[in-house]
Write a protein that holds these residues in place. Sequence first.
Motif, PDB file in Angstrom:
ATOM      1  N   ALA A   1      -2.387   1.055  12.844  1.00 48.15           N
ATOM      2  CA  ALA A   1      -2.807   0.255  11.685  1.00 48.15           C
ATOM      3  C   ALA A   1      -4.325   0.247  11.553  1.00 48.15           C
ATOM      4  O   ALA A   1      -4.866   0.445  10.457  1.00 48.15           O
ATOM      5  CB  ALA A   1      -2.266  -1.164  11.797  1.00 48.15           C
TER       6      ALA A   1
ATOM      7  N   VAL B   1       4.970  -3.425  11.691  1.00 44.10           N
ATOM      8  CA  VAL B   1       4.683  -3.566  10.266  1.00 44.10           C
ATOM      9  C   VAL B   1       5.920  -4.167   9.604  1.00 44.10           C
ATOM     10  O   VAL B   1       6.986  -3.557   9.613  1.00 44.10           O
ATOM     11  CB  VAL B   1       4.337  -2.193   9.640  1.00 44.10           C
TER      12      VAL B   1
ATOM     13  N   ILE C   1       1.230  -7.380   9.516  1.00 47.12           N
ATOM     14  CA  ILE C   1       1.091  -6.389  10.580  1.00 47.12           C
ATOM     15  C   ILE C   1       0.729  -7.129  11.868  1.00 47.12           C
ATOM     16  O   ILE C   1      -0.226  -7.913  11.895  1.00 47.12           O
ATOM     17  CB  ILE C   1      -0.002  -5.348  10.259  1.00 47.12           C
TER      18      ILE C   1
ATOM     19  N   ILE D   1       3.741  -4.095   2.305  1.00 43.20           N
ATOM     20  CA  ILE D   1       3.580  -4.616   3.659  1.00 43.20           C
ATOM     21  C   ILE D   1       3.289  -6.111   3.580  1.00 43.20           C
ATOM     22  O   ILE D   1       2.337  -6.530   2.915  1.00 43.20           O
ATOM     23  CB  ILE D   1       2.458  -3.874   4.404  1.00 43.20           C
TER      24      ILE D   1
END
Length: 155
Positions: free
Chosen positions: A135, A95, A106, A103
Amino acid sequence: MLRRALLGLLLTLPVAAAAQNGPQARLPTEPLTIVTRDGKRHDFQVEMALSPDQQTVGLMYRQQVRPNEGMLFDWGAPRESTMWMRNTVASLDMVFINEDGTIRRIAERTVPLSLATIPSQGPVRATLELAAGTAERLGLRPGDKVEQRIFGTGR
């Protein structure tokens, strides 16, 4: 001449990477929370990789990462982050986190032991490594918020 050049190159490698043949000792941990767009809070206890030697070794040789644990690589200031899975036997979710805690990207289910680079695709303050599948299991997406002291949030 060639011998001297090779010696000079070897001396520039981080000591931890050149000598590492097993996992590094568990690093100090701190709390971290990821808040998804629907307001759900997901709490983790993460090891803090702060020094270049700690960051070079990371989670190499670790057999597993527990579901609510991980490792946070604090780069100190925003920068391009390029990771890889050299000597890393457990698949990970990576991440990439902006300076404000959002964020950016990912990379899910990275390939163990791969030398392929995994870029942040832009400057980030930190990179968080979690167990592969985290995730997806938690519904994490770019734009979600990470609360942690390095972002001026969290405990």
